[in-house]
Design an enzyme around this catalytic site. Sequence first.
Site, PDB file in Angstrom:
ATOM      1  N   HIS A  97       0.829  -1.209   0.000  1.00 43.74           N
ATOM      2  CA  HIS A  97       0.000   0.000   0.000  1.00 43.74           C
ATOM      3  C   HIS A  97       0.866   1.262   0.000  1.00 43.74           C
ATOM      4  O   HIS A  97       2.054   1.233   0.355  1.00 43.74           O
ATOM      5  CB  HIS A  97      -0.925   0.010   1.222  1.00 43.74           C
ATOM      6  CG  HIS A  97      -0.179   0.035   2.530  1.00 43.74           C
ATOM      7  ND1 HIS A  97       0.366   1.179   3.059  1.00 43.74           N
ATOM      8  CD2 HIS A  97       0.120  -0.949   3.403  1.00 43.74           C
ATOM      9  CE1 HIS A  97       0.965   0.916   4.195  1.00 43.74           C
ATOM     10  NE2 HIS A  97       0.840  -0.388   4.437  1.00 43.74           N
TER      11      HIS A  97
ATOM     12  N   GLU B 149      -1.733  -7.176   7.593  1.00 42.35           N
ATOM     13  CA  GLU B 149      -0.381  -7.020   8.126  1.00 42.35           C
ATOM     14  C   GLU B 149      -0.223  -7.741   9.464  1.00 42.35           C
ATOM     15  O   GLU B 149      -1.207  -8.114  10.114  1.00 42.35           O
ATOM     16  CB  GLU B 149      -0.074  -5.517   8.291  1.00 42.35           C
ATOM     17  CG  GLU B 149       1.300  -5.169   8.842  1.00 42.35           C
ATOM     18  CD  GLU B 149       2.463  -5.625   7.960  1.00 42.35           C
ATOM     19  OE1 GLU B 149       2.561  -6.844   7.719  1.00 42.35           O
ATOM     20  OE2 GLU B 149       3.276  -4.766   7.560  1.00 42.35           O
TER      21      GLU B 149
END
Length: 214
Positions: free
Chosen positions: A10, A83
């Site tokens: 990202h 994550e």
Amino acid sequence: MPTRIYLVRHGATDLTTDDYFAGSSDVPLSDEGHRQVARLAERLRREKFAAVYASPLQRTMETAHTLALPHALAPIADPALREIDYGHWEGLPRALVETRFADEYARWQEDPFVVAPQGGESGVNVLNRLLPAVRAIVERHRQRTVLVVSHKGSNRLLISSLLGLDPRGYRERLEQSPAALNVIEFAPERHARLCLFNDVAHYAAAVAAAPPHA
């Protein structure tokens, strides 16, 4: 034709440059992050993606939506792509963690693949959910190209595992810049080949639209 995964981290958030532990923290892209992702979207606009998958966190979904828009695709949220959860370190700056949790941090630094912060995940935990998810994507889209948007730690763990590298060194040996592009080919589906790694050529103002693996 191999199955090809375009694996993206990202774009930047406000916590990226400040070096905070923000694995499971749900933060949006910063203005700079939006610019990085927009340039990557321009770079990839001529690619032909069969699907777009992303971690469900805000920063990854924002990245995925921007990248998917030129291809008229809706990103598919997959919790397995999220994550590392840093437990009670979440939302804290690294400098504070190093002093407040000195012993725990030292053990984690020595072996982040096995050691986890209290209430968080180790690298082993992450791979236990991440590898089956990526394998399923590869099987589902054989001989196609798929875009996957995930995170810094997750991407590094995935790449080190697929290439047979020592996973204990994933933090020191592998980098993932914001909005970085990696290309992994599977041919046959059980064997991975890294064709492009941590590429941020799109950071430049003018980006060529040629396929990044060319």
